[in-house]
Motif scaffolding. Structure first.
Motif: not given
Length: 271
Positions: A106-114, A97-103, A31-32
C-alpha cells in the motif's frame, strides 16, 4: 606496475559506493514523490504570501513581491533540504526497507493519496468538511479513526507539527527584526509564538486528523494496518524523523526569507 594495477578494482569500488548510495537516494525521492509534494506546498505558500501582502503590505506588493515570493518558494531547494535530512537518517538496510515499502502497495498508493488530499484540502470548503468529519468521530470508537490515532501517536505528529510551526513563526519574526521592520528581543519572539500554544495544538490536531481521514478514506482497513506496522519499524521511525526535520528546516528557511522580504517592502513603502 603490477601492484598499481591491482589497486584499480578497490579504487573503483570505493568510487562506486557513493554513486550507488546517491542513486538509491534518488530512487527514494522519486517513490516518495517529494517533488510533487513540494509543488503542492509551493502553491500553499504562494497563497499564504498573498495573504501577507494584504495584511502587512496593504496589497501593494505588486510584481516585485511576486518575484520575491517565487524565488523564496523554490521547489528544488525544498526537495534538496528534505533529501539531506533523508540522507542523514536513512542508509543501508533502512534505506532499502523504505524504498521497498513505497515502491509497492500500500505504500505507493498511500503517497498518491496523501498528495492528492493535501492538494484538495487547500480548498476551504474541503478543509471545513474534513474538520467536520473528524469532529463527528472524535471521541468515538470508530475503528478507522482508532488506527489513524495510532499512526499519529507513533510519529508524534501533532507535537512535531506544532514545534515546526512555532519554529517557522519565530523565523518569520526574526526576518522582520533583521530587516529592521520590527524591534523584538529573542524572548519577545518566543513569547509571541508560544502565547497561543494550546490553540495551535488544538487547531493542528483538528486539521491533521481531518486530512488523514480524507487521505486514507479509499484504503482498506488492512492497508492502514500495514502502514501502521511499517511506521513502527526502525525504518519507518527514521523516515518520520527525516521528513519532519527536512520539511521543518525548509519551512524555517522560507519563513525567515518571507520575513525579510516583508521588511524590505515595508521599508520601501516608507521611503
Amino acid at each position: 606496475m603490477r601492484r598499481s594495477l591491482l589497486l584499480w578494482p578497490l579504487l573503483l569500488m570505493m568510487l562506486a559506493a557513493p554513486v550507488l548510495a546517491d542513486a538509491r537516494m534518488t530512487v527514494l525521492v522519486d517513490v516518495l514523490k517529494l517533488r510533487e509534494a513540494a509543488e503542492i506546498l509551493r502553491i500553499e505558500g504562494v497563497e499564504t504570501a498573498d495573504e501577507l501582502d494584504l495584511e502587512m503590505l496593504d496589497g501593494q506588493g505588486g510584481a516585485s513581491w511576486q518575484i520575491q515570493v517565487d524565488a523564496i518558494y523554490d521547489t528544488d531547494r525544498m526537495v534538496e533540504t528534505v533529501r539531506a535530512a533523508l540522507e542523514r537518517e536513512l542508509q543501508g538496510d533502512l534505506l532499502e526497507e523504505v524504498i521497498r515499502f513505497y515502491s509497492e502497495n500500500p505504500g505507493a498508493r498511500i503517497v498518491t493519496l496523501e498528495n492528492t488530499a493535501r492538494d484538495a484540502i487547500r480548498d476551504p470548503a474541503v478543509e471545513e468538511a474534513a474538520r467536520a468529519r473528524f469532529a463527528e468521530l472524535d471521541g468515538s470508537d470508530d475503528p478507522r479513526l482508532g488506527l489513524i490515532a495510532e499512526l499519529v501517536a507513533s510519529g508524534d505528529m501533532v507535537d512535531r507539527n506544532v514545534t515546526n510551526a512555532m519554529n517557522a513563526n519565530v523565523q518569520f519574526l526574526r526576518g522582520l527584526v533583521d530587516g529592521d521592520a520590527a524591534e523584538m528581543t529573542e524572548e519577545d519572539m518566543l513569547s509571541s509564538v508560544s502565547g497561543d500554544l494550546d490553540e495551535m495544538t488544538d487547531d493542528t490536531r483538528s486539521w491533521l486528523f481531518g486530512y488523514m481521514l480524507l487521505a486514507y478514506s479509499p484504503l482498506e482497513t488492512s492497508e492502514i494496518e500495514d502502514y501502521l506496522a511499517f511506521s513502527r519499524t526502525p525504518a519507518g521511525e527514521a523516515l518520520n524523523r527525516a521528513l519532519f526535520d527536512g520539511f521543518g528546516r525548509s519551512y524555517e528557511d522560507i519563513s525567515y526569507a518571507l520575513g525579510r522580504a516583508v521588511a524590505l517592502n515595508m521599508l520601501a513603502e516608507e521611503l
